[in-house]
Scaffold this motif. Structure first.
Motif, mmCIF file in Angstrom:
data_model
loop_
_atom_site.group_PDB
_atom_site.id
_atom_site.type_symbol
_atom_site.label_atom_id
_atom_site.label_comp_id
_atom_site.label_asym_id
_atom_site.label_seq_id
_atom_site.Cartn_x
_atom_site.Cartn_y
_atom_site.Cartn_z
ATOM 1 N N ALA A 177 -1.949 8.084 0.611
ATOM 2 C CA ALA A 177 -2.702 7.215 -0.289
ATOM 3 C C ALA A 177 -2.807 5.835 0.340
ATOM 4 C CB ALA A 177 -1.997 7.124 -1.628
ATOM 5 N N PRO A 178 -3.967 5.269 0.408
ATOM 6 C CA PRO A 178 -4.151 3.987 1.111
ATOM 7 C C PRO A 178 -3.567 2.834 0.324
ATOM 8 C CG PRO A 178 -6.201 4.688 0.127
ATOM 9 C CD PRO A 178 -5.219 5.777 -0.148
ATOM 10 N N LEU A 179 -2.244 2.627 0.491
ATOM 11 C CA LEU A 179 -1.598 1.523 -0.209
ATOM 12 C C LEU A 179 -2.088 0.214 0.375
ATOM 13 C CD1 LEU A 179 2.027 2.862 -0.375
ATOM 14 C CD2 LEU A 179 0.393 2.700 -2.232
ATOM 15 N N ASP A 180 -2.332 -0.715 -0.485
ATOM 16 C CA ASP A 180 -2.843 -2.001 -0.028
ATOM 17 C C ASP A 180 -1.674 -2.957 0.169
ATOM 18 O OD1 ASP A 180 -4.201 -4.193 0.573
ATOM 19 O OD2 ASP A 180 -5.141 -4.462 -1.399
ATOM 20 N N PHE A 181 -1.183 -3.029 1.401
ATOM 21 C CA PHE A 181 -0.012 -3.859 1.668
ATOM 22 C C PHE A 181 -0.341 -5.340 1.610
ATOM 23 C CE2 PHE A 181 1.468 -0.066 4.186
ATOM 24 C CZ PHE A 181 2.284 0.354 3.160
ATOM 25 N N SER A 182 -1.616 -5.671 1.692
ATOM 26 C CA SER A 182 -1.970 -7.088 1.669
ATOM 27 C C SER A 182 -1.852 -7.647 0.261
ATOM 28 C CB SER A 182 -3.391 -7.275 2.184
ATOM 29 O OG SER A 182 -4.285 -6.620 1.307
ATOM 30 N N GLU B 140 3.054 -6.143 -7.482
ATOM 31 C CA GLU B 140 2.546 -5.867 -8.823
ATOM 32 C C GLU B 140 1.106 -5.371 -8.737
ATOM 33 O OE1 GLU B 140 4.053 -8.729 -8.109
ATOM 34 O OE2 GLU B 140 5.595 -9.177 -9.616
ATOM 35 N N GLY B 141 0.318 -6.060 -7.871
ATOM 36 C CA GLY B 141 -1.082 -5.664 -7.723
ATOM 37 C C GLY B 141 -1.194 -4.237 -7.255
ATOM 38 N N THR B 142 -0.357 -3.870 -6.279
ATOM 39 C CA THR B 142 -0.419 -2.513 -5.752
ATOM 40 C C THR B 142 -0.024 -1.505 -6.806
ATOM 41 O OG1 THR B 142 0.291 -3.505 -3.696
ATOM 42 C CG2 THR B 142 0.243 -1.124 -3.795
ATOM 43 N N GLY C 63 10.580 -3.750 1.021
ATOM 44 C CA GLY C 63 9.870 -2.975 2.030
ATOM 45 C C GLY C 63 8.672 -3.729 2.571
ATOM 46 N N PRO C 64 7.551 -3.036 2.764
ATOM 47 C CA PRO C 64 6.399 -3.671 3.415
ATOM 48 C C PRO C 64 5.805 -4.801 2.588
ATOM 49 C CG PRO C 64 5.815 -1.512 2.615
ATOM 50 C CD PRO C 64 7.289 -1.636 2.438
ATOM 51 N N TRP C 65 6.051 -4.815 1.305
ATOM 52 C CA TRP C 65 5.428 -5.855 0.484
ATOM 53 C C TRP C 65 6.021 -7.217 0.720
ATOM 54 C CZ3 TRP C 65 5.514 -0.948 -1.589
ATOM 55 C CH2 TRP C 65 4.248 -0.446 -1.893
#
Lengths: 488, 153
Positions: free
Chosen positions: A383-388, A392-394, A267-269
């Motif tokens: 929820a403000p997912l951090d796509f950057s 794993e980090g997210t 997906g976006p990751w």
């Protein structure tokens, strides 16, 4: 002509086109006029030899009742695609065209030798190259066609005759014709370097006397041979390389497909992790659209070390849209909760109740309205997912968020418990004082009524009974008191 | 053997291999296009419960115009079913194997017919003329002129 039963049909045949007797597609189909069933002509005639009835429904049937099937059925079976009945022949065609193929073009059909007088049988494909004693050959001396068996006799006579060369006018025996052709000085020749581009044409005599010595290509013949060798090597190498490129292209295509499916799954990751590899700074700044992301980054990193010691107001601000109202509320509440002094916990809700001095329900609502508002925000805000960040980090970030949330839930629950206890205590006290007041009122009322009864000299038994403290619960006292008050 | 009968039998065999036989019927051997063996058992409640019989089909070059020679195998310890239309030598008195044979019938169709013939049997007994018949019976049941009198079974 081979038996029609030997057809091999290329495609599956519609079962309606199969003869019930031979179980093959109809061959020369005939239909019974009495019952309308269709069979191959041979099949039904054989069956009628056996018994005069239709094989399907046993109705009486004679050969006279048969008529050729409808042309539509005939076309359907005639157009079925079959293999050539010669198994070595790979030809396929419509069934109706097979006969034509066998008669005229199939190279595996046995045909007699095309030469007159020869009775040999051979395959048509071989007949072209077939040589027998009857096949015509051309005499090399006089260019006439004679049968192969008679060529020797013909040559003996033919070779002794004299002939004249058309080009140089020399007279010689026909037997020497072929040798003369190779040496006739007048015969037209081309330069041996023609393959390398020399366009010279001329007589043999001129070739050797004039041209060869002056031909620029002949001078370069050594170079040409080396050049040819090199070209050959390069060509070979090229074919090898071409093949390698093809296989690599196939590999790349498979890898691309795998990559696509992988990116679809991620997906976006997928995109971001890819960008992050090249330049993490730009990718973050590219994807940072919501203003609270940097503040999210900071507490998330802090929570890694010690999730419980985080200032939770900041953590909450990261999870909810940056509305100052909510943030300030949260900070206020949480800082109040985090103060270690237990008397503050007790004091704060009581104070709020006193200040508001509403009914119980209103006060409870007032206590909980901000909380319900925040819960609504949780539901509505994504929820403000951090796509950057990497996947794993997210995931790690989300896990920490959950830990932080559960901690705050716990504190909230504890706070609510305390508030509830305090509220109950206060209400109990109020209830007690109210009871005391009511009791006093009742006693006063009782005394007044007794006085009144003494004055009028009549007693109301019902009133007397109800108002007398025979029943011990306060609640009942209160009720009866109200009743008597109404009566008054 | 003419190619028509061979091709027809090849086609029937291919269908048996691809679609399988009906319940209770199993192909034992079909090594050539002259003699096939099937086992046949009656499913459900019948007088022949838990009995298994072996059927033999013999084909000549006239198949399917001429009927196959069908009989129960009675050698190697195999038994013919005790049935009013089955002789103790395995010969079967059934009209579809004789004058009511039709080229549209197939091997599997004959098996199914015989299976239902056994299933509908009311009483286990040999034909009344069993002893007289087997004394003079020809090897090939097709040479017998049966008289088909009973069409209830």
């Amino acid at each position: 002509m081979p038996s029609m039963a030997n057809f091999n049909y290329v495609d599956g045949v519609n079962p309606n086109l199969l003869c019930c007797i031979c179980r093959m597609p109809f061959n020369d189909p005939f239909t019974t006029q009495t019952c309308g069933h269709t069979f191959c002509r041979d099949c039904i005639l054989q069956s009628l030899d056996h018994v005069y009835q239709c094989p399907i429904d046993r109705q009486a049937l004679t050969a006279d009742d048969l008529k050729p099937a409808d042309s539509i059925i005939r076309s359907l079976v005639d157009e079925l695609v079959v293999e050539c009945t010669n198994q070595t022949c790979s030809h396929i065609c419509q069934r109706q065209l097979l006969e034509q193929h066998l008669q005229s073009s199939c190279p595996y059909v046995e045909v007699p030798c095309p030469s007159r007088g020869c009775d040999q049988i051979m395959l048509r494909g071989e007949a072209v190259n077939h040589r027998c004693e009857y096949s015509l050959v051309t005499c090399d001396a006089c260019d006439t066609e004679v049968e192969a068996a008679q060529l020797e006799d013909h040559r003996i006579q033919c070779y002794q005759q004299l002939t004249t060369c058309d080009l140089c006018g020399l007279q010689f025996q026909r037997s020497a014709k072929s040798s003369h052709q190779n040496s006739c000085p007048e015969s037209p020749m081309q330069c041996p370097q023609q393959v390398n581009g020399c366009s010279w044409k001329g007589k043999r005599v001129a070739l050797h006397s004039e041209h060869i010595s002056s031909c620029p290509y002949q001078a370069l013949s050594g170079f040409f041979s080396i050049f040819h060798e090199r070209t050959q090597v390069l060509q070979d190498e090229n074919t090898v390389l071409k093949r390698r490129v093809e296989s690599l292209q196939t590999q790349i295509r498979t890898i691309e497909i795998q990559l696509q499916s992988a990116s679809l799954a991620l997906g976006p990751w997928f995109r971001n992790s890819n960008l992050g590899l090249s330049s993490p700074e730009t990718s973050i700044s590219d994807t940072l659209r919501s203003p609270d992301l940097p503040s999210h980054q900071r507490p998330r990193l802090q929570t890694v070390s010690s999730p419980r010691s985080v200032p939770e107001g900041d953590a909450f601000a990261a999870y909810f849209p940056p509305q100052e109202e909510i943030q300030s509320y949260e900070r206020q509440q949480l800082s109040a909760m985090e103060r270690p002094a237990p008397d503050r916990h007790l004091e704060h809700p009581v104070r709020s109740i006193h200040r508001n001095s509403w009914s119980l329900g209103q006060g409870w609502d007032a206590l909980h309205t901000p909380a319900s508002r925040t819960s609504k925000q949780v539901a509505s805000a994504v929820a403000p997912l951090d796509f950057s960040c990497t996947l794993e980090g997210t995931l790690e970030g989300l896990r920490e968020s959950i830990v932080a949330l559960s901690t705050s839930m716990e504190t909230l629950g504890r706070r609510n418990d305390i508030a509830l206890t305090n509220e109950t205590l206060r209400l109990n006290e109020e209830l007690m004082s109210l009871k005391a007041n009511i009791h006093g009122l009742r006693m006063q009322m009782h005394a007044m009524m007794m006085d009144n009864a003494q004055l009028t000299g009549r007693t109301d038994p019902l009133l007397f009974e109800n108002s007398f403290p025979t029943v011990s619960t306060h609640r009942y006292h209160y009720m009866s008191n109200t009743q008597s008050a109404t009566k008054l | 053997m003419s190619s028509i009968s061979a091709r027809r039998l090849a086609k029937e065999l291919a269908e048996i291999h691809s679609e399988g036989c009906p319940v209770g019927i199993n192909l034992v051997k079909a090594d050539d296009f002259t003699c096939w063996w099937f086992t046949i058992e009656v499913m459900g409640e019948s007088l022949y419960q838990d009995e298994k019989f072996t059927l033999q089909f013999r084909f000549d070059s006239g198949y399917p115009i001429s009927s196959p020679a069908v009989q129960f195998v009675v050698t190697d310890g195999k038994q013919a079913p005790i049935h009013p239309h089955v002789y103790s030598n395995g010969h079967i008195c059934a009209s579809i194997l004789g004058n009511e044979w039709s080229p549209v019938l197939s091997v599997v169709a004959v098996c199914v017919t015989l299976q239902s013939m056994l299933a509908s049997c009311k009483e286990k007994q040999r034909p009344v003329d069993n002893d007289r018949y087997i004394r003079h019976a020809p090897d090939n049941p097709k040479k017998t002129q049966f008289h088909y009198d009973d069409d209830t079974v």
